[in-house]
Every structure is written in C-alpha cells, then in structure tokens.
Write an enzyme that holds these catalytic residues in place. Structure first.
Site, PDB file in Angstrom:
ATOM      1  CB  CYS A  98      48.956  24.252  29.915  1.00 15.04           C
ATOM      2  SG  CYS A  98      49.644  22.606  29.781  1.00 15.04           S
ATOM      3  CG  HIS A 238      50.057  26.188  33.280  1.00 14.86           C
ATOM      4  ND1 HIS A 238      49.456  25.089  33.846  1.00 14.86           N
ATOM      5  CD2 HIS A 238      50.968  25.705  32.390  1.00 14.86           C
ATOM      6  CE1 HIS A 238      49.981  23.995  33.316  1.00 14.86           C
ATOM      7  NE2 HIS A 238      50.892  24.336  32.440  1.00 14.86           N
ATOM      8  CG  ASN A 268      51.801  20.917  33.735  1.00 15.88           C
ATOM      9  OD1 ASN A 268      50.596  21.146  33.650  1.00 15.88           O
ATOM     10  ND2 ASN A 268      52.667  21.280  32.795  1.00 15.88           N
TER      11      ASN A 268
END
Ligand code: UT7
Length: 311
Positions: A98, A238, A268
C-alpha cells in the site's frame, strides 16, 4: 463491476452497517474475469500521458507499483510498455504494497533529478479481487481493484517534489501476506486447497501501526519542508480506513477538510489508492498550481512513505 456492501452481505457473515462504521467503505470496483492488472495500468497510463501532453515515445521509464501483477514473470510494467508503445522506456514493477505508489513516486522523482529531461510514468495498479479470499469476512470487505498514474518530468516552473522519504520494518512482514505461489511455498495442489494464494491480513495490528505512522509521516513531511498546517492545501493519503485516516490527521493537527477521501467508492486499492485519489482531487479542483500537497502511504511489509509536492 461495482460490489456493494449489500452484495457482500450475501457472500459472508457481515453487514453494510458494520463495514460502513468500521471502514467508511460503501462499495468497491471489481475487474471482470480475464482482466488483469496491466489492463488497468495501461488505461491509467494512457490517460496520464494524454493529460500531461506527453507522447509514449518520450518516456524514459515506466514504474508500476503493484503486488498483484499479471504473472510473477515478466513484470506488469513490460506489458504496459508494449501496449503504450513506449519503445524508449525501461520498465519495472515495484512491490511495496500500500506504500507502493509513494515509493515509486519517490524513486521516479530522484530519477528525474539526475537524468536531464527525463520523463517517467508512475502507475499504481492492483487487481486485488483476484487475490482476495471471498470466504474471509475479515479481509474481503476491505479491498478493491483500480489504477492511477502520474507523469513526472522537469516542469520549467516552481512546481517540484520537495521531500520524499520511505521506510520499512521488515520484522513485521507477517502482518500482511500472500503465503504461497512464491519460492518459499511454491504452488501445489495443497496450497490451492488450503487457500494459501489469497491475502491474509492481521487487520487489527496493522490498524494500530497505521494511525501512529500516518500522523508521524505527515508531521515529518511538514517539518522537513518548513511548512505549517496552514501551508498545506491537501493531504492525499492511502485510502486504508476512515477510522485510521481521521485520527491520524487529527493527531498531526490537520483539519479533516484538508484530507482527500474516496474510500467509500473504491475501498482499499493498495498501490492504486493514492493516484486514484490524486486524480479525483485534481479533477474536483481541490489542487491548484503552486499548492502544497502531501502524499502518504503505508502497508504490508511493513512499509511506509511520504512525499511533499509543490503542484
Ligand atoms: O492497507 C494496508 C492493509 N490494510 C489493513 O491491513 C487493514 C487495517 N485494519 C483495518 O482496517 C481494521 O482493523 C479492519 C477493518 C480490518 C477491522 O476493523 P476492527 O475495528 O479492527 O475490527 P476487529 O478486527 O477488532 O473485529 C471486531 C469484531 C470481531 O468480533 P468480536 O471478536 O468482537 O466478537 C470480528 O470477528 O468484528 C468482527 N468482524 C466482523 N463483523 C462483521 C470482523 N470482520 C467482520 C465483518 N463483518 N466483515
């Protein structure tokens, strides 16, 4: 395809209420069967080149941040290079989960600094639905597919990448893994039967780490550039979890109105989440020329990174 929380209610023991309250996610995008990460990456790359007014042949390098490449070999970036017709560009993947886009952005910014007139296409792209265990309610509600991209090069004006830093705490590598399919645990009938080719996360532990790390990174970025909260136009984090982003921003003293979020629509998307959010922020007029913007990411590895940009 759009996969809503209500769709997930029919697949695992969960509810729209639980997912919304615990994550802020309402829906996520799922690529069709037969679509792979390089397909999304190529499309994002193409749009970024068009927006930047750069021809594929002008590119010196293509970096794709992903941990869900089409295959282990070759790199996803090679497919992208071919499909874009970027025949003069080197191409490689960067695996930092990520934090992948922020890592790639940082290396690309350094490349542009040392190589005269260089142009680098940085893409964050993931098809996480292909490595998600849709029988595991603790992880399948979080992730989605997507891609976003930027072109970095000399601007000829005051816009700049002011500061980048990346880090890693490799001792915590077990917090987020795809156990099989690599060289430690090669693919076998048993690994398939045991569902070892899907992501496994220790969400609660990542959660605790992420709040502190994200706020530390925001403070570090501002301090290193001698900027105050008032100087920051927007933070593009993020898109990990609303319940991580909100307290992290608060701890860093950044009002939540200065933090861009689109997690409700995409979930996500790991390496894709920062460029997806960046693109929407620019299109929504939230970022103007000369604005100071902070990009921040963190994830499995554990890895993290921050970039401060004068747009
Ligand atoms: O981008 C980097 C990678 N991202 C991550 O690793 C994710 C970071 N972590 C998170 O976003 C959060 O930790 C989660 C969204 C994964 C989980 O939220 P949480 O508030 O930390 O929940 P929890 O794991 O503490 O679970 C609370 C309860 C548990 O039940 P008990 O033990 O209290 O009875 C879980 O079994 O919620 C239960 N639960 C669920 N209930 C309904 C866990 N998943 C679900 C679900 N639906 N999908």
């Amino acid at each position: 395809k759009v996969l809503t929380n209500f769709d997930l209610e029919k697949m695992v023991d969960t509810s729209d209420e639980w997912i919304t309250q615990r994550t802020g996610i309402k829906e996520r995008r799922i690529a069709d069967d037969g679509i792979a990460t390089s397909d999304l990456a190529t499309q994002a790359g193409q749009r970024a080149l068009e927006n930047a007014g750069v021809e594929p042949g002008e590119l010196d390098m293509i970096v794709v941040a992903t941990f869900s490449p089409d295959e282990l070999l070759p790199a996803c970036a090679c497919h992208v290079q071919h499909r874009l017709g970027a025949e003069n560009a080197g191409a490689y993947d960067l695996s930092a989960a990520c934090a992948g886009f922020v890592y790639a952005f940082s290396t690309a910014a350094d490349f542009v600094r040392v190589r005269e007139n260089a142009k680098v296409l940085v893409i964050g792209a993931e098809c996480l639905s292909k490595v998600t265990d849709f029988t595991d309610r603790t992880s399948c509600i979080i992730f989605g597919d997507g891609a976003g991209a930027v072109v970095l090069g000399e601007s000829g004006d005051s816009s700049d990448v002011l500061y980048c830093s990346v880090g890693c705490k490799g001792g915590q590598a077990g917090m987020m893994t795809i156990p099989a399919g690599g060289t430690r645990m090669p693919a076998s009938h048993k690994t398939v039967d045991d569902r070892m080719h899907f992501m496994r996360i220790r969400g609660r532990e990542v959660f605790k780490f992420a709040v502190r790390k994200m706020s530390d990174l925001l403070i570090e970025g501002m301090e290193k550039c001698s900027l105050t909260v008032d100087d920051i136009a927007l933070v593009v984090p993020h898109q990990v979890n609303l319940r991580i982003i909100e307290p992290a921003a608060e701890r860093a003293g950044i009002p939540i109105e200065k933090v861009f979020m689109n997690i409700e629509k995409y979930g996500n998307t790991s390496g894709a989440s920062v460029p997806l959010a960046l693109d929407e922020a620019v299109k929504a007029g939230r970022i103007k020329r000369g604005d100071h913007v902070i990009l921040v990411g963190f994830g499995g590895g554990l890895v993290w990174g921050v970039s401060v940009v004068r747009w």
